[in-house]
Design a protein around this motif. Structure first.
Motif, PDB file in Angstrom:
ATOM      1  N   LEU A 168       0.812  -1.210   0.000  1.00 16.65           N
ATOM      2  CA  LEU A 168       0.000   0.000   0.000  1.00 16.65           C
ATOM      3  C   LEU A 168       0.849   1.266   0.000  1.00 16.65           C
ATOM      4  N   PHE A 169       1.952   1.243   0.743  1.00 12.83           N
ATOM      5  CA  PHE A 169       2.748   2.450   0.925  1.00 12.83           C
ATOM      6  C   PHE A 169       3.897   2.582  -0.082  1.00 12.83           C
ATOM      7  N   TYR A 170       4.524   1.448  -0.405  1.00 11.97           N
ATOM      8  CA  TYR A 170       5.710   1.504  -1.266  1.00 11.97           C
ATOM      9  C   TYR A 170       5.451   0.999  -2.677  1.00 11.97           C
ATOM     10  N   GLY A 171       4.418   0.179  -2.844  1.00 13.21           N
ATOM     11  CA  GLY A 171       4.156  -0.420  -4.147  1.00 13.21           C
ATOM     12  C   GLY A 171       4.682  -1.846  -4.190  1.00 13.21           C
ATOM     13  N   SER A 172       3.925  -2.749  -4.823  1.00 12.38           N
ATOM     14  CA  SER A 172       4.273  -4.171  -4.831  1.00 12.38           C
ATOM     15  C   SER A 172       5.589  -4.457  -5.535  1.00 12.38           C
ATOM     16  N   ARG A 173       6.011  -3.585  -6.437  1.00 10.29           N
ATOM     17  CA  ARG A 173       7.230  -3.860  -7.178  1.00 10.29           C
ATOM     18  C   ARG A 173       8.476  -3.768  -6.307  1.00 10.29           C
ATOM     19  N   TYR A 174       8.346  -3.153  -5.113  1.00  8.92           N
ATOM     20  CA  TYR A 174       9.495  -3.052  -4.232  1.00  8.92           C
ATOM     21  C   TYR A 174       9.711  -4.324  -3.421  1.00  8.92           C
ATOM     22  N   GLY A 175       8.639  -5.082  -3.204  1.00  5.43           N
ATOM     23  CA  GLY A 175       8.782  -6.345  -2.487  1.00  5.43           C
ATOM     24  C   GLY A 175       8.766  -6.183  -0.980  1.00  5.43           C
ATOM     25  N   TYR A 176       8.554  -7.295  -0.314  1.00  4.34           N
ATOM     26  CA  TYR A 176       8.487  -7.304   1.151  1.00  4.34           C
ATOM     27  C   TYR A 176       9.870  -7.015   1.731  1.00  4.34           C
ATOM     28  N   GLY A 177       9.917  -6.151   2.720  1.00  5.49           N
ATOM     29  CA  GLY A 177      11.184  -5.826   3.357  1.00  5.49           C
ATOM     30  C   GLY A 177      11.688  -4.435   3.006  1.00  5.49           C
ATOM     31  N   TYR A 178      11.180  -3.902   1.887  1.00  6.37           N
ATOM     32  CA  TYR A 178      11.573  -2.552   1.520  1.00  6.37           C
ATOM     33  C   TYR A 178      10.842  -1.565   2.415  1.00  6.37           C
ATOM     34  N   GLY A 179      11.495  -0.464   2.771  1.00  2.41           N
ATOM     35  CA  GLY A 179      10.823   0.503   3.624  1.00  2.41           C
ATOM     36  C   GLY A 179      11.446   1.884   3.543  1.00  2.41           C
ATOM     37  N   TYR A 180      10.801   2.842   4.199  1.00  2.89           N
ATOM     38  CA  TYR A 180      11.319   4.200   4.214  1.00  2.89           C
ATOM     39  C   TYR A 180      12.660   4.246   4.945  1.00  2.89           C
ATOM     40  N   PRO A 181      13.622   5.018   4.439  1.00  2.00           N
ATOM     41  CA  PRO A 181      14.901   5.183   5.146  1.00  2.00           C
ATOM     42  C   PRO A 181      14.691   5.882   6.487  1.00  2.00           C
ATOM     43  N   ARG A 182      15.470   5.488   7.455  1.00  2.00           N
ATOM     44  CA  ARG A 182      15.312   6.075   8.783  1.00  2.00           C
ATOM     45  C   ARG A 182      15.645   7.566   8.784  1.00  2.00           C
ATOM     46  N   ASN A 183      16.586   7.978   7.960  1.00  2.00           N
ATOM     47  CA  ASN A 183      16.937   9.396   7.894  1.00  2.00           C
ATOM     48  C   ASN A 183      15.741  10.242   7.456  1.00  2.00           C
ATOM     49  N   ASP A 184      14.955   9.719   6.498  1.00  2.00           N
ATOM     50  CA  ASP A 184      13.768  10.451   6.051  1.00  2.00           C
ATOM     51  C   ASP A 184      12.749  10.561   7.172  1.00  2.00           C
ATOM     52  N   TRP A 185      12.545   9.435   7.871  1.00  2.00           N
ATOM     53  CA  TRP A 185      11.562   9.446   8.955  1.00  2.00           C
ATOM     54  C   TRP A 185      11.991  10.389  10.073  1.00  2.00           C
ATOM     55  N   ASN A 186      13.282  10.394  10.401  1.00  2.00           N
ATOM     56  CA  ASN A 186      13.783  11.296  11.443  1.00  2.00           C
ATOM     57  C   ASN A 186      13.565  12.754  11.043  1.00  2.00           C
ATOM     58  N   ASP A 187      13.829  13.057   9.765  1.00  2.00           N
ATOM     59  CA  ASP A 187      13.636  14.423   9.270  1.00  2.00           C
ATOM     60  C   ASP A 187      12.173  14.830   9.387  1.00  2.00           C
ATOM     61  N   TYR A 188      11.269  13.932   8.958  1.00  2.00           N
ATOM     62  CA  TYR A 188       9.839  14.215   9.058  1.00  2.00           C
ATOM     63  C   TYR A 188       9.407  14.380  10.512  1.00  2.00           C
ATOM     64  N   ASN A 189       9.827  13.447  11.354  1.00  2.00           N
ATOM     65  CA  ASN A 189       9.372  13.423  12.741  1.00  2.00           C
ATOM     66  C   ASN A 189       9.847  14.645  13.525  1.00  2.00           C
ATOM     67  N   ARG A 190      11.033  15.122  13.232  1.00  2.00           N
ATOM     68  CA  ARG A 190      11.593  16.248  13.988  1.00  2.00           C
ATOM     69  C   ARG A 190      11.160  17.608  13.439  1.00  2.00           C
ATOM     70  N   ASN A 191      11.043  17.704  12.123  1.00  2.00           N
ATOM     71  CA  ASN A 191      10.892  19.024  11.516  1.00  2.00           C
ATOM     72  C   ASN A 191       9.553  19.295  10.824  1.00  2.00           C
ATOM     73  N   TYR A 192       8.768  18.250  10.576  1.00  2.00           N
ATOM     74  CA  TYR A 192       7.560  18.444   9.776  1.00  2.00           C
ATOM     75  C   TYR A 192       6.265  17.975  10.440  1.00  2.00           C
ATOM     76  N   ARG A 193       6.319  16.979  11.278  1.00  2.00           N
ATOM     77  CA  ARG A 193       5.106  16.387  11.851  1.00  2.00           C
ATOM     78  C   ARG A 193       4.211  17.456  12.476  1.00  2.00           C
ATOM     79  N   ASN A 194       2.947  17.477  12.051  1.00  2.00           N
ATOM     80  CA  ASN A 194       1.946  18.425  12.547  1.00  2.00           C
ATOM     81  C   ASN A 194       2.296  19.880  12.272  1.00  2.00           C
ATOM     82  N   LYS A 195       3.275  20.116  11.391  1.00  2.00           N
ATOM     83  CA  LYS A 195       3.692  21.489  11.091  1.00  2.00           C
ATOM     84  C   LYS A 195       3.479  21.854   9.627  1.00  2.00           C
ATOM     85  N   LYS A 196       3.987  21.016   8.730  1.00  2.00           N
ATOM     86  CA  LYS A 196       3.894  21.306   7.299  1.00  2.00           C
ATOM     87  C   LYS A 196       4.071  20.013   6.511  1.00  2.00           C
TER      88      LYS A 196
END
Length: 274
Positions: A168-196
């Motif tokens: 649902l999130f990444y697309g079936s062509r990426y296969g099981y085990g693929y996921g968002y990089p932690r650096n991206d999530w950290n950037d979102y969580n610290r600087n963007y969540r509930n802000k922009k």
């Protein structure tokens, strides 16, 4: 004399009220507003822009949405979490049919295909856009864990029970085990969540993201998409110049469900998203 003064003051008051009323924004209600109203009793859900389209023969714009509604949390063993056969029972997935949207709404979300465009967490709404699932499911140990690639980089992997999230999130062509990089999530969580809204450090998420290859919009010729994007921008600008706006344009801040319910009941539909 008193009667003349009374009518004079009354006329002034009516003129002031009329001017004030003309300055009030005229809301164009969207299917997203209807979703908020429909699931007002739900405290946790995500709305993903699953697809979008434009019909030239009728000059109308459309959206499809995927709604993930969190139900009560089950008590699962580690073996049950790693089970890739049984599907989760604590997240209900609702796929809508095509919904007509105004040019303003289409223009606002034209870069957000495949992204979470609305979320509600613990009763609070967030209208900022983010990569699908990153605000509720990524980083949540209820659904998965951080793992490390052979090159040392960290990424999010869902448990086997929730492997459908990968599709649902990444697309079936990426296969099981693929996921968002932690650096991206950290950037979102610290600087963007509930802000922009967040599209990644290099704007890789959204309409041009690789997970959107199976959508109706992604299969359209680039000339068609460019033509529609140009047209909808002009149409949206024309509506805004006449005082129309959307609830997202008017306020991107999170609200409680009760406050939104009161304000949405006073908004005008404008003929869209009924």
């Amino acid at each position: 004399m008193r009667l003349i003064k009374y009518f004079f003051l009354l006329t002034i008051c009516l003129l002031i009220n009329a001017c004030g009323a003309s300055r009030k924004p005229k809301f164009v209600k969207s299917p997203i507003d209807n979703i908020i109203t429909k699931y007002i009793d739900k405290n946790n859900y995500n709305v993903i822009l699953a697809d979008m389209d434009y019909k030239e023969d009728t000059d109308k714009y459309f959206h499809k949405y995927r709604i993930l509604i969190e139900e009560s949390k089950p008590f699962l063993t580690k073996e049950e979490l790693n089970d890739t056969i049984n599907k989760p029972t604590d997240v209900k997935i609702v796929n809508t049919d095509w919904k007509e949207v105004s040019p303003i709404t289409f223009d606002e979300y034209k870069n957000d295909l495949g992204m979470t465009i609305l979320s509600k967490k613990n009763g609070k709404l967030d209208k900022n856009s983010a990569p699908a699932g990153v605000n509720s499911y990524v980083g949540n140990s209820r659904y998965g864990e951080w793992r490390t690639h052979s090159n040392g980089s960290s990424f999010w992997a869902f448990y086997g029970r929730y492997r459908l999230f990968s599709d649902l999130f990444y697309g079936s062509r990426y296969g099981y085990g693929y996921g968002y990089p932690r650096n991206d999530w950290n950037d979102y969580n610290r600087n963007y969540r509930n802000k922009k809204s967040y599209y990644g450090s290099s704007n890789k998420y959204g309409t041009k993201y690789g997970s959107n290859t199976n959508t109706s919009w992604s299969k359209k010729p680039q000339t068609f998409k460019s033509r529609v994007n140009s047209k909808v921008s002009k149409s949206a600008s024309s509506l805004k110049s006449r005082g129309y706006t959307s609830s997202k344009s008017y306020s991107k801040t999170k609200r409680s469900s009760s406050r939104y319910s009161r304000s949405s009941s006073r908004s005008r539909s404008g003929g869209f998203g009924k």
